[in-house]
Design a protein around this motif. Structure first.
Motif, short mmCIF file in Angstrom:
data_model
loop_
_atom_site.label_atom_id
_atom_site.label_comp_id
_atom_site.label_asym_id
_atom_site.label_seq_id
_atom_site.Cartn_x
_atom_site.Cartn_y
_atom_site.Cartn_z
N SER A 76 0.85 -1.18 0.00
CA SER A 76 0.00 0.00 0.00
C SER A 76 0.88 1.23 0.00
CB SER A 76 -0.91 0.01 1.23
OG SER A 76 -0.15 0.20 2.40
N ASP B 284 -4.94 7.09 -1.68
CA ASP B 284 -4.16 5.91 -1.31
C ASP B 284 -4.13 4.93 -2.47
OD1 ASP B 284 -3.87 7.09 1.13
OD2 ASP B 284 -4.97 5.58 2.26
N ARG B 285 -3.11 4.07 -2.45
CA ARG B 285 -2.94 3.03 -3.47
C ARG B 285 -2.84 1.68 -2.77
NH1 ARG B 285 -0.52 4.34 -8.49
NH2 ARG B 285 -0.67 6.54 -8.90
N LEU B 286 -3.29 0.64 -3.46
CA LEU B 286 -3.27 -0.70 -2.89
C LEU B 286 -3.01 -1.70 -4.00
CD1 LEU B 286 -3.85 -2.67 -0.53
CD2 LEU B 286 -6.26 -2.58 -1.19
N TYR C 110 -5.99 2.55 -7.51
CA TYR C 110 -5.41 3.88 -7.34
C TYR C 110 -6.39 4.92 -7.89
CZ TYR C 110 -4.16 3.17 -12.26
OH TYR C 110 -4.20 2.89 -13.61
N ARG D 125 0.44 5.32 1.12
CA ARG D 125 -0.40 6.33 1.76
C ARG D 125 -0.16 7.67 1.07
NH1 ARG D 125 -4.60 5.97 5.06
NH2 ARG D 125 -4.39 7.08 7.00
N ARG E 8 -4.34 -3.81 -8.74
CA ARG E 8 -3.88 -2.55 -8.16
C ARG E 8 -5.05 -1.56 -8.19
NH1 ARG E 8 1.62 -1.26 -10.54
NH2 ARG E 8 0.56 -1.77 -12.46
N VAL F 113 -9.12 -5.03 6.04
CA VAL F 113 -8.86 -3.78 5.33
C VAL F 113 -10.07 -2.88 5.53
CG1 VAL F 113 -8.52 -2.71 3.06
CG2 VAL F 113 -7.45 -4.92 3.56
N LEU G 266 -7.22 4.10 3.01
CA LEU G 266 -7.14 2.70 3.45
C LEU G 266 -6.46 2.59 4.79
CD1 LEU G 266 -5.90 1.44 0.00
CD2 LEU G 266 -8.15 0.93 0.97
N GLY H 153 -0.47 1.78 6.73
CA GLY H 153 0.09 1.10 5.55
C GLY H 153 0.32 -0.36 5.82
#
Length: 168
Positions: free
Chosen positions: A33, A52-54, A76, A35, A74, A136, A114, A126
């Motif tokens: 992840s 946030d990205r995961l 985003y 932040r 992914r 999550v 997230l 994170g």
């Protein structure tokens, strides 16, 4: 579509992917992840933008052959100005993503935030580990593109069955 329906549809996609997690012993790369750090310059109606990205592995079934393989997904936020779009991208590890591998699952995104529950039940900002977190928590804020003062903020918690300590 209503803002509630937009958020619910995005959460349904995320839930489906989180339910398709392979056992950590079958993958080299686990959860990752990133932040976002909201800055004073990145504001929408005085609200800081959260992007946030995961990324994590999932099982995916090939429609033609019916065979199952492990791929990565992914999530985003892609922005062009203020409001963004929540993107879901599926790719094979070690190969560049296809251009058509990215799909928009929510439009008018103000924020995507997230949090991850560790083994002790504490929420963390994170997660970078081969093993998935116990849960999550995803928060999504969407705005009406035509009337951005209309917004909906929703949050969901997804318990993960392949987390450490979970029954297999």
């Amino acid at each position: 579509a209503s803002l509630d329906a937009e958020a619910d549809a995005a959460f349904d996609v995320l839930r489906t992917d989180l339910q398709a997690l392979p056992h950590p012993g079958y993958v080299e790369e686990g959860f990752e992840s990133e932040r976002s750090e909201a800055s004073a310059d990145a504001l929408f109606w005085r609200i800081p933008l959260e992007d946030d990205r995961l990324g994590f592995p999932i099982y995916q079934t090939d429609e033609a052959s019916g065979l199952e393989s492990i791929v990565r997904v992914r999530y985003y936020v892609e922005r062009d100005g203020g409001l963004g779009a929540l993107i879901r991208e599926v790719y094979v590890p070690g190969e560049p993503p296809d251009e058509d591998a990215a799909e928009t699952i929510a439009r008018g995104v103000v924020g995507f935030r997230l949090m991850f529950m560790d083994d002790g039940g504490e929420w963390r900002d994170g997660w970078e580990a081969p093993e998935p977190p116990r849960a999550v928590r995803a928060a999504l804020t969407v705005a009406d593109i035509g009337a951005p003062e209309r917004q909906a903020a929703r949050e969901r918690v997804f318990a993960l069955s392949n987390a450490p300590g979970a029954a297999l």
